[in-house]
Motif scaffolding. Structure first.
Motif, PDB file in Angstrom:
ATOM      1  N   ILE A  77     -32.284  46.200  57.317  1.00  0.00           N
ATOM      2  CA  ILE A  77     -32.191  46.451  55.885  1.00  0.00           C
ATOM      3  C   ILE A  77     -32.392  45.151  55.113  1.00  0.00           C
ATOM      4  CG2 ILE A  77     -30.667  47.174  54.004  1.00  0.00           C
ATOM      5  CD1 ILE A  77     -29.343  49.108  55.918  1.00  0.00           C
ATOM      6  N   MET A  78     -33.266  45.207  54.102  1.00  0.00           N
ATOM      7  CA  MET A  78     -33.506  44.074  53.206  1.00  0.00           C
ATOM      8  C   MET A  78     -33.241  44.518  51.772  1.00  0.00           C
ATOM      9  SD  MET A  78     -37.047  42.644  54.890  1.00  0.00           S
ATOM     10  CE  MET A  78     -37.659  44.278  55.320  1.00  0.00           C
ATOM     11  N   GLY A  79     -33.134  43.548  50.870  1.00  0.00           N
ATOM     12  CA  GLY A  79     -32.936  43.871  49.466  1.00  0.00           C
ATOM     13  C   GLY A  79     -31.832  43.040  48.855  1.00  0.00           C
ATOM     14  N   PHE A  80     -31.200  43.564  47.816  1.00  0.00           N
ATOM     15  CA  PHE A  80     -30.114  42.828  47.182  1.00  0.00           C
ATOM     16  C   PHE A  80     -29.003  43.784  46.764  1.00  0.00           C
ATOM     17  CE2 PHE A  80     -33.218  43.829  43.933  1.00  0.00           C
ATOM     18  CZ  PHE A  80     -32.470  44.286  42.871  1.00  0.00           C
ATOM     19  N   ILE A  81     -27.790  43.278  46.818  1.00  0.00           N
ATOM     20  CA  ILE A  81     -26.590  44.048  46.514  1.00  0.00           C
ATOM     21  C   ILE A  81     -25.707  43.210  45.597  1.00  0.00           C
ATOM     22  CG2 ILE A  81     -24.461  45.021  47.480  1.00  0.00           C
ATOM     23  CD1 ILE A  81     -26.836  46.669  48.129  1.00  0.00           C
ATOM     24  N   ASP A 289     -35.745  49.834  53.855  1.00  0.00           N
ATOM     25  CA  ASP A 289     -35.665  50.056  55.292  1.00  0.00           C
ATOM     26  C   ASP A 289     -36.837  49.315  55.935  1.00  0.00           C
ATOM     27  OD1 ASP A 289     -35.672  50.934  57.881  1.00  0.00           O
ATOM     28  OD2 ASP A 289     -35.721  53.069  57.426  1.00  0.00           O
ATOM     29  N   GLY A 290     -36.553  48.171  56.563  1.00  0.00           N
ATOM     30  CA  GLY A 290     -37.604  47.341  57.127  1.00  0.00           C
ATOM     31  C   GLY A 290     -38.420  48.053  58.196  1.00  0.00           C
ATOM     32  N   ALA A 291     -37.773  48.868  59.027  1.00  0.00           N
ATOM     33  CA  ALA A 291     -38.494  49.576  60.091  1.00  0.00           C
ATOM     34  C   ALA A 291     -39.488  50.564  59.500  1.00  0.00           C
ATOM     35  CB  ALA A 291     -37.494  50.296  60.996  1.00  0.00           C
ATOM     36  N   TRP A 292     -39.038  51.335  58.500  1.00  0.00           N
ATOM     37  CA  TRP A 292     -39.938  52.287  57.841  1.00  0.00           C
ATOM     38  C   TRP A 292     -41.069  51.554  57.133  1.00  0.00           C
ATOM     39  CZ3 TRP A 292     -41.558  52.906  52.852  1.00  0.00           C
ATOM     40  CH2 TRP A 292     -42.205  54.102  52.544  1.00  0.00           C
ATOM     41  N   LEU A 293     -40.721  50.484  56.420  1.00  0.00           N
ATOM     42  CA  LEU A 293     -41.716  49.752  55.644  1.00  0.00           C
ATOM     43  C   LEU A 293     -42.783  49.146  56.557  1.00  0.00           C
ATOM     44  CD1 LEU A 293     -42.506  48.806  52.809  1.00  0.00           C
ATOM     45  CD2 LEU A 293     -41.060  46.800  53.156  1.00  0.00           C
ATOM     46  N   PHE A 294     -42.364  48.561  57.683  1.00  0.00           N
ATOM     47  CA  PHE A 294     -43.317  47.952  58.612  1.00  0.00           C
ATOM     48  C   PHE A 294     -44.256  49.013  59.186  1.00  0.00           C
ATOM     49  CE2 PHE A 294     -44.285  46.351  62.995  1.00  0.00           C
ATOM     50  CZ  PHE A 294     -45.122  45.310  62.607  1.00  0.00           C
ATOM     51  N   GLU A 295     -43.704  50.157  59.537  1.00  0.00           N
ATOM     52  CA  GLU A 295     -44.532  51.239  60.086  1.00  0.00           C
ATOM     53  C   GLU A 295     -45.544  51.741  59.058  1.00  0.00           C
ATOM     54  OE1 GLU A 295     -43.696  55.766  61.591  1.00  0.00           O
ATOM     55  OE2 GLU A 295     -42.324  54.204  62.305  1.00  0.00           O
ATOM     56  N   GLU A 296     -45.096  51.923  57.819  1.00  0.00           N
ATOM     57  CA  GLU A 296     -46.008  52.379  56.776  1.00  0.00           C
ATOM     58  C   GLU A 296     -47.057  51.324  56.448  1.00  0.00           C
ATOM     59  OE1 GLU A 296     -46.074  55.482  55.404  1.00  0.00           O
ATOM     60  OE2 GLU A 296     -44.576  55.917  56.948  1.00  0.00           O
TER      61      GLU A 296
END
Length: 444
Positions: A77-81, A289-296
């Motif tokens: 997971i990436m981003g900001f909180i 979601d890094g895994a989803w983003l990389f796949e897309e």
């Protein structure tokens, strides 16, 4: 506004000792975030993709990161909180520094089909704001493609053509002594409503930062014009009032794409408040979601080579087995007369010189896919850090097995050192790396 914010800077798939991050971190804020599932704090968090059904590694029970014995462990997971006066920023592990997370920017641009690589930033720019803009552009287009949002609105009239509910108080105030007019109210569908006003305020705010952002293609320019034309009652000083009128979740069977747009608009308009912390015991943020983003992202160039992107979460483009009684969903596969190939995308860290870094279940899965498709080649595609960005050759890295005449490889997508003057130059190098990877996949 609380300017005593504490910014914790992390990268994905890494471990951190809290005491080494800063001496004045409010540990209770970190514990609060780590102890709550995303489902429990998601009201003011925007997650991309915006449906748990689409994500690969994120689910409702996931946590943003794990905390154990004063150690933070990040995942995909990436981003900001932002929570109270603590802000946590999770960059990709390929970021050289906080202002040059070019790989994350590049993947988002490719996946969202955004051609904004010409943007220039000052040295102290806040790239979390860029991520919000990327999401706004994507959600804005998707929402407006459903049509301009219309909503019932109370219209106040004062004329002789009565066709609604008479407003006695306004009539007495405006029309006595009698002047031939009647005060009355009607409920009518209107394009000038709380949602379109919220979008208008967001557009106006973005334009104060960079007018180019919302004028780089004809589609978005057309949608912006529609919003401007449909909101004649816009007043800049009513921004906070419009935000407050749009805090409730939007549920509409047709205009369902407007809910994520509503959330991103509020995030953008409240960005400064979120950036510095609000002390209101609410978690705000934007997560990827890094895994989803990389796949897309891989799909943006593998699809051009006739690779099929099977989508297990959507039960789409799977491979039928046992007379259609069973389906399997490899991440990518390509079928031909003699040279079938199947690939599994892995965003998490893989050690290129150690095959034991591959999860046991992942090994079994790729072998089963290879047997199922009678593939001649199979393997894992993963991103890897390379210090020398000129080294763009992609090879079969230390992982060749023989399995029923099928070779299984690890294909490293070598992410260049990100010390570029701008993202446009980074994108040019990435294009060459992608081409090298494709050439390697096509070798038999």
């Amino acid at each position: 506004m609380n300017t005593n914010n504490k910014i914790i800077k992390l990268k994905d798939n890494n471990d951190y000792d809290i005491s080494q991050l800063s001496n004045d971190i409010d540990k209770s804020n970190i514990q609060y975030i780590a102890s709550h599932s995303i489902e429990n704090i998601s009201d003011n968090i925007l997650i991309f993709p915006n449906s748990f059904d689409e994500t690969k590694d994120i689910n409702k029970k996931s946590t943003i990161f794990n905390l154990l014995d004063d150690k933070i462990r990040t995942n995909n997971i990436m981003g900001f909180i932002s929570y109270n006066n603590t802000q946590i920023k999770i960059s990709s592990r390929f970021a050289v520094n906080d202002n040059e997370d070019y790989f994350l920017h590049y993947m988002l641009m490719k996946v969202l089909s955004l051609n904004v690589v010409n943007l220039e930033h000052s040295k102290d720019y806040d790239d979390s704001f860029d991520f919000l803009i990327y999401m706004f552009i994507s959600f804005f287009k998707r929402a407006l493609r459903q049509g301009l949002f219309k909503q019932y609105k109370l219209i106040k009239h004062n004329d002789s053509n009565v066709k609604g509910t008479i407003d006695i108080n306004r009539y007495i105030k405006n029309n006595i002594p009698f002047n031939g007019k009647i005060s009355y109210n009607t409920r009518e569908y209107s394009y000038d409503n709380n949602i379109t006003q919220l979008i208008r305020h967001t557009i106006e705010y973005i334009n104060t930062k960079n007018k180019y952002l919302l004028s780089y293609d004809s589609e978005i320019k057309n949608y912006v014009q529609q919003i401007f034309y449909s909101t004649p009652s816009y007043e800049r000083n009513k921004r906070e009032s419009i935000i407050n009128k749009n805090l409730k979740k939007l549920s509409h069977p047709y205009y369902y794409e407007y809910e994520p747009l509503r959330k991103i608009c509020i995030q953008i308009l409240r960005h400064e408040k979120l950036k510095y912390g609000s002390n209101d015991n609410t978690v705000y943020g934007l997560l990827f979601d890094g895994a989803w983003l990389f796949e897309e992202y891989l799909n943006t160039f593998l699809a051009k080579e006739n690779f099929i992107h099977a989508e297990n979460r959507n039960s789409s483009k799977g491979i039928n087995l046992l007379n259609n009684a069973w389906k399997v969903y490899p991440d990518f596969y390509k079928l031909s007369d003699k040279n079938n190939i199947v690939l599994d995308a892995k965003y998490k860290k893989l050690n290129y010189d150690n095959n034991e870094s591959i999860d046991r279940n992942d090994k079994h899965q790729i072998v089963s896919y290879a047997y199922t498709l009678n593939a001649k080649k199979a393997g894992f595609i993963y991103p890897i850090e390379i210090d020398n960005y000129k080294n763009t050759h992609i090879g079969n890295l230390n992982s060749k097995y023989n399995n029923a005449n099928c070779e299984i490889h690890k294909y490293a997508l070598k992410i260049p050192n990100q010390n570029f003057s701008n993202i446009k130059k980074f994108a040019e190098v990435m294009k060459g790396i992608e081409e090298e990877l494709i050439k390697d996949l096509n070798k038999f």
